[in-house]
Design a protein around this motif. Structure first.
Motif, mmCIF file in Angstrom:
data_model
loop_
_atom_site.group_PDB
_atom_site.id
_atom_site.type_symbol
_atom_site.label_atom_id
_atom_site.label_comp_id
_atom_site.label_asym_id
_atom_site.label_seq_id
_atom_site.Cartn_x
_atom_site.Cartn_y
_atom_site.Cartn_z
ATOM 1 N N UNK A 189 0.836 -1.198 0.000
ATOM 2 C CA UNK A 189 0.000 0.000 0.000
ATOM 3 C C UNK A 189 0.873 1.251 0.000
ATOM 4 N N UNK A 190 0.214 2.380 -0.150
ATOM 5 C CA UNK A 190 0.908 3.667 -0.135
ATOM 6 C C UNK A 190 1.217 4.078 1.300
ATOM 7 N N UNK A 191 2.372 4.723 1.470
ATOM 8 C CA UNK A 191 2.703 5.347 2.748
ATOM 9 C C UNK A 191 2.911 6.836 2.536
ATOM 10 N N UNK A 192 2.739 7.284 1.321
ATOM 11 C CA UNK A 192 2.904 8.684 0.937
ATOM 12 C C UNK A 192 2.577 8.808 -0.533
ATOM 13 N N UNK A 193 2.876 9.959 -1.082
ATOM 14 C CA UNK A 193 2.600 10.228 -2.489
ATOM 15 C C UNK A 193 3.893 10.284 -3.277
ATOM 16 N N UNK A 194 3.796 10.032 -4.565
ATOM 17 C CA UNK A 194 4.961 10.141 -5.441
ATOM 18 C C UNK A 194 5.365 11.608 -5.524
ATOM 19 N N UNK A 195 6.645 11.853 -5.320
ATOM 20 C CA UNK A 195 7.195 13.205 -5.316
ATOM 21 C C UNK A 195 8.310 13.290 -6.353
ATOM 22 N N UNK A 196 8.322 14.395 -7.101
ATOM 23 C CA UNK A 196 9.447 14.727 -7.982
ATOM 24 C C UNK A 196 9.911 16.106 -7.551
ATOM 25 N N UNK A 197 11.177 16.197 -7.146
ATOM 26 C CA UNK A 197 11.704 17.467 -6.652
ATOM 27 C C UNK A 197 13.197 17.548 -6.933
ATOM 28 N N UNK A 198 13.725 18.735 -6.828
ATOM 29 C CA UNK A 198 15.163 18.964 -6.943
ATOM 30 C C UNK A 198 15.742 19.144 -5.547
ATOM 31 N N UNK A 199 16.848 18.476 -5.279
ATOM 32 C CA UNK A 199 17.554 18.649 -4.009
ATOM 33 C C UNK A 199 18.922 19.230 -4.343
ATOM 34 N N UNK A 200 19.191 20.384 -3.773
ATOM 35 C CA UNK A 200 20.445 21.079 -4.064
ATOM 36 C C UNK A 200 21.629 20.183 -3.726
#
Length: 146
Positions: free
Chosen positions: A114-125
Motif C-alpha cells: 500500500x501507499x505510505x505517501x505520495x509520489x514526489x518529484x523534486x530537486x535537491x540542491x
C-alpha cells in the motif's frame, strides 16, 4: 580490520508470503538454504527461552551471489509491532532504486502492499532530481522506491 555489509533482517508475520512479495515486486532471489533454527545456541544468542525461527535470505537486486541479503525470519512467538512509521526511532525503511517509480509503486499495490505517501518529484540542491515514493509491504514495513 576488513568490514563488509552482510544483511538486513525483517521479522515477518508470515515469512513465506513476505518473501514472495520481495521476489515478485523487486526481483529478489532466494539464497538457500531455508532456515529452521532452534536450540541452546539460539537461546543464548537472542536471550529468548525456547526460541524457534524460520525464514530465508533473499539476494538483493543489483548485486551478485556475494552481495548483501534481505533476511526474512518468522519467530514461533513473534511480538507484534504496532504503528510502523517513517519517523520512529530505529530502522525506518528499506530502499530500492528502480527504473520506473510509478510502475514499481503499482506493482507494490498489486501484490498486497500500500501507499505510505505520495509520489514526489523534486530537486535537491547538491543531489539533483529526486523521484521517490514511500510504500508499505503487505505487513506494513516501509519501502522507499526511488
Amino acid at each position: 580490520m576488513k568490514i563488509k555489509y552482510a544483511h538486513t533482517n525483517l521479522i515477518a508475520e508470515d515469512w513465506k508470503r513476505l518473501s514472495l512479495f520481495y521476489i515478485d515486486v523487486f526481483g529478489c532471489k532466494p539464497k538457500p538454504p531455508e532456515r529452521n533454527l532452534s536450540g541452546k545456541w539460539l537461546e543464548e544468542l537472542t536471550s529468548l527461552p525456547d526460541v524457534e525461527l524460520k525464514g530465508i535470505h533473499l539476494q538483493l537486486p543489483g548485486y551478485g551471489d556475494e552481495g548483501p541479503t534481505l533476511e526474512i525470519f518468522e519467530f514461533k512467538k513473534n511480538l507484534k509491532s504496532e504503528n510502523k512509521n517513517i519517523n520512529k526511532e530505529g530502522y525506518a525503511h528499506i530502499a530500492f532504486a528502480v527504473e520506473d517509480v510509478e510502475l514499481c509503486f503499482d506493482m507494490v499495490k498489486k501484490h498486497g502492499g500500500s501507499a505510505a505517501g505520495e509520489i514526489i518529484i523534486t530537486e535537491i540542491e547538491g543531489v539533483g532530481k529526486l523521484h521517490v515514493v514511500y510504500a508499505r509491504d503487505p505487513e506494513g514495513n516501509i519501502i522507499e522506491i526511488q
